[in-house]
Design a protein around this motif. Structure first.
Motif, PDB file in Angstrom:
ATOM      1  N   HIS A  88       0.834  -1.205   0.000  1.00 11.72           N
ATOM      2  CA  HIS A  88       0.000   0.000   0.000  1.00 11.72           C
ATOM      3  C   HIS A  88       0.869   1.256   0.000  1.00 11.72           C
ATOM      4  O   HIS A  88       0.585   2.217  -0.731  1.00 11.72           O
ATOM      5  CB  HIS A  88      -0.913  -0.019   1.229  1.00 11.72           C
ATOM      6  CG  HIS A  88      -1.887   1.121   1.274  1.00 11.72           C
ATOM      7  ND1 HIS A  88      -3.138   1.053   0.687  1.00 11.72           N
ATOM      8  CD2 HIS A  88      -1.804   2.365   1.818  1.00 11.72           C
ATOM      9  CE1 HIS A  88      -3.779   2.185   0.876  1.00 11.72           C
ATOM     10  NE2 HIS A  88      -2.983   3.006   1.565  1.00 11.72           N
ATOM     11  N   GLY A 117      -6.089   2.729   4.065  1.00 12.69           N
ATOM     12  CA  GLY A 117      -6.843   1.923   3.108  1.00 12.69           C
ATOM     13  C   GLY A 117      -7.801   0.992   3.815  1.00 12.69           C
ATOM     14  O   GLY A 117      -8.466   1.356   4.783  1.00 12.69           O
ATOM     15  N   ASN A 118      -7.861  -0.230   3.346  1.00 14.18           N
ATOM     16  CA  ASN A 118      -8.759  -1.223   3.950  1.00 14.18           C
ATOM     17  C   ASN A 118      -7.977  -2.231   4.800  1.00 14.18           C
ATOM     18  O   ASN A 118      -8.413  -3.364   4.989  1.00 14.18           O
ATOM     19  CB  ASN A 118      -9.554  -1.954   2.861  1.00 14.18           C
ATOM     20  CG  ASN A 118      -8.658  -2.722   1.901  1.00 14.18           C
ATOM     21  OD1 ASN A 118      -7.427  -2.604   1.963  1.00 14.18           O
ATOM     22  ND2 ASN A 118      -9.252  -3.497   1.018  1.00 14.18           N
ATOM     23  N   LEU A 119      -6.822  -1.792   5.311  1.00 14.06           N
ATOM     24  CA  LEU A 119      -5.967  -2.707   6.063  1.00 14.06           C
ATOM     25  C   LEU A 119      -6.370  -2.859   7.520  1.00 14.06           C
ATOM     26  O   LEU A 119      -5.831  -3.694   8.241  1.00 14.06           O
ATOM     27  CB  LEU A 119      -4.506  -2.260   5.962  1.00 14.06           C
ATOM     28  CG  LEU A 119      -3.936  -2.240   4.534  1.00 14.06           C
ATOM     29  CD1 LEU A 119      -2.490  -1.754   4.546  1.00 14.06           C
ATOM     30  CD2 LEU A 119      -4.026  -3.620   3.899  1.00 14.06           C
ATOM     31  N   GLY A 120      -7.302  -2.027   7.951  1.00 11.40           N
ATOM     32  CA  GLY A 120      -7.930  -2.242   9.245  1.00 11.40           C
ATOM     33  C   GLY A 120      -7.155  -1.764  10.460  1.00 11.40           C
ATOM     34  O   GLY A 120      -6.135  -1.088  10.376  1.00 11.40           O
ATOM     35  N   THR A 121      -7.683  -2.154  11.617  1.00  9.65           N
ATOM     36  CA  THR A 121      -7.118  -1.811  12.915  1.00  9.65           C
ATOM     37  C   THR A 121      -6.626  -3.084  13.590  1.00  9.65           C
ATOM     38  O   THR A 121      -7.302  -4.113  13.558  1.00  9.65           O
ATOM     39  CB  THR A 121      -8.168  -1.119  13.797  1.00  9.65           C
ATOM     40  OG1 THR A 121      -8.573   0.106  13.168  1.00  9.65           O
ATOM     41  CG2 THR A 121      -7.624  -0.804  15.183  1.00  9.65           C
TER      42      THR A 121
END
Length: 204
Positions: A132, A154-158
């Motif tokens: 990313h 992005g959509n890599l979260g927590t």
């Protein structure tokens, strides 16, 4: 040491597994005056070309990289010798957190004792983050020690930040182990006074 609660920053990715402490700071610089800062020696040899000039391809030499306070590294970062100077070099450069799949054990503990937060993250997530960042170099990551959460772009979260409770408390408060002990001075003195009172021969 400087307290760490929450840090949001762009991220510099340092490629290479088994990056040892001699790469982080070559041993010949350990005789330098720490008061002058070890940050100037960070990755000294590997960030320069054969002529000793800064290599523009090295991640920390790229425009804007000096503003980043978070590094992304690969497996077994900080392996090799036990030199605490490796942590000093990172901290003096302004790095507050290092994210990676795994760290050398001594480096990991030295980091915690000096307020540099090492965050373990599964390899697959680290690889996704590196990908990313390659596409979006200005993406930011938030390391929140108060909530023990790592927030990725992005959509890599927590993801959870897992460190030992005592070390977490020290870093949050900006206290090393000796300074933390001093915060209990009143209780220590009361204990010693009671002990001498009940065992007066100990005070002779």
């Amino acid at each position: 040491m400087k307290a760490f609660t929450r840090e949001t920053s762009t991220v510099v990715a340092i490629a290479g597994v088994n990056c040892d402490t001699d790469q982080i700071i070559p041993g010949r610089f350990l005789k330098a005056d720490r008061a002058q800062g070890y940050g100037q020696f960070l990755f000294h040899d590997i960030r320069r070309d054969a002529q000793g000039e800064p290599d523009p391809a090295f991640p920390l030499n790229r425009p804007g990289a000096d503003a980043a306070t978070i590094l992304l590294v690969e497996d077994n970062f900080g392996c090799g010798s036990s030199r605490e100077g490796a942590v000093y070099a990172l901290a003096d450069h302004g790095i507050r957190a290092v994210i990676g799949p795994s760290f050398g054990d001594i480096f990991y503990n030295n980091a915690l004792k000096n307020g540099l937060l090492p965050v373990r993250l599964p390899t697959v997530v680290c690889e996704a983050l590196a990908k990313h960042l390659a596409e979006f170099p200005d993406a930011q990551v938030t390391v929140d020690l108060e909530t023990s959460e790592l927030m990725l772009p992005g959509n890599l979260g927590t993801h959870p930040i897992v460190i030992e409770a005592f070390a977490r408390d020290c870093i949050l408060r900006g206290l090393d182990e000796m300074e933390m002990t001093i915060t209990y001075l009143e209780q220590i003195e009361a204990f010693e006074a009671a002990r001498i009172s009940s065992h007066p021969w100990l005070g002779r």
